[in-house]
Design an enzyme around this catalytic site. Sequence first.
Site, PDB file in Angstrom:
ATOM      1  N   HIS A   1      10.040 -38.388 -62.520  1.00  0.00           N
ATOM      2  CA  HIS A   1       9.692 -37.011 -62.875  1.00  0.00           C
ATOM      3  C   HIS A   1      10.923 -36.112 -62.834  1.00  0.00           C
ATOM      4  O   HIS A   1      11.097 -35.236 -63.688  1.00  0.00           O
ATOM      5  CB  HIS A   1       8.622 -36.492 -61.909  1.00  0.00           C
TER       6      HIS A   1
ATOM      7  N   GLU B   1      17.336 -27.745 -60.479  1.00  0.00           N
ATOM      8  CA  GLU B   1      16.013 -28.315 -60.739  1.00  0.00           C
ATOM      9  C   GLU B   1      15.253 -28.664 -59.466  1.00  0.00           C
ATOM     10  O   GLU B   1      14.037 -28.769 -59.482  1.00  0.00           O
ATOM     11  CB  GLU B   1      16.144 -29.556 -61.621  1.00  0.00           C
TER      12      GLU B   1
END
Length: 514
Positions: free
Chosen positions: A126, A199
Amino acid sequence: MLHHCFARVTAQITCFHTYGVALRNVSFSNMAASLRCLFGFAGRDFIRQKLLKTRPTSKPILGWNRYRTSQAASQVVLNVPETKVTPLENGLRVASEDSGLSTCTVGLWIDAGSRYENEKNNGTAHFLEHMAFKGTKKRSQLDLELEIENMGAHLNAYTSREQTVYYAKAFSKDLPRAVEILADIVQNSTLGEAEIERERGVILREMQEVETNLQEVVFDYLHATAYQDTALGRTILGPTENIKSINRNDLVEYITTHYKGPRIVLAAAGGVSHNQLIDLAKYHFGNLPSTYKGDAPAMPPCRFTGSEIRVRDDKMPLAHIAIAIEAVGWSHPDTIPLMVANTLIGNWDRSFGGGVNLSSKLAQMTCQGNLCHSFQSFNTCYTDTGLWGLYMVCEPNTIEDMMHFTQTEWMRLCTSVTESEVVRAKNLLKTNMLLQLDGSTPICEDIGRQMLCYSRRIPLPELEARIDAINAKTIKDVCTRYIYDKCPAVAAVGPIEQLPDYNRIRSGMYWLRT
């Protein structure tokens, strides 16, 4: 975000937030990701004309509506374009369906997801999906976003427990640019340290959003208890400590280990030329490696355990409960009968009108007794296992009754389901499968998923024949094999004081004859 596609009658297999699908939209425009189990194609206008307008204007004749619907479905099947498949020398497969549209969807379906992770690197797949659009050796993140926007295109990605997907939707004339961009982000992402650190915060905030969606929470718990201590029991986003520790080396290792030619499908639908797609694939993906340094990574086995997870919180207004038994994988012959059985259970919500007149017996009982706010049947398939069950949202004082009637209906499927119910469920299943394939994106997703799961796309006539071959005896036999006297997995969150203990739920999985 984690996605689950509930079987709202026919969306049988994987896949929106809670079943383990993480979606990332890079374009400023939103594009809905549809990951249902889809098997055919039909234009919206044609469907409305042929499938929905089945009520006779004169005096109704018994069986006439059903006959007209079946005939229209057969005509739709005859109009489906051919799905062409061509393997490259490195094992990458090119699959496409040319429907002559002015737009197209093209994407990479990769046989790699969170199931191939371990406890230490859980969340890498992911995380990598997030990093794919943060710049390549040729394009910065800004350049990539501007190029997509100037094309009027959409660029998306999602990660599931067994698959990772990157796909774009654009004008048919822009197919070469779309394929080149997909090849660039998959093979040449920079994976910069600054972008990785940024992120981390994005994913941690995403995890917080997921925790506010109780449906997703319950299904994560359901996987955790049903597949405890195995890869399928872990979440796709991974635990917080992993998100904080994943580094560039982890991402590079995941790519070099799993992104191999034989495990990738380049799928396209809409206005696409298969020969052109083959040439593009050879040019952009011809250098993808096809062999491994050592042994190829094996898919870790995942065993099902009948068990439960309860998270009681009496401050919550409603109880969210999921109960499931172990089902079968994609290619198992009992998959289709379980899909029909799933359609028989159906779904219901308080916003539905005419609840007592719905075909689903459970919906009738739920509406008459005001037993819950909503329920949805689901049938999630993986390669070698699956979950078949029901998700319900109940008032605290109706949990026990709702669980009782759910299990009673399951037992009825095993013992006394009627032929007329099965016929109606089969027609509903076939019709909704056709209705869901409206546009190039769901067709492209169907092609990519089926190529990974079956190594081919199942033709609609074959699927229709397999559904038609099912009768009441088949449903009874299959449901008895997988439901009757089996240990279920249960996950419950909220004011669940009235939820029966596990031994009592287990005793509801069979009937005593007297």
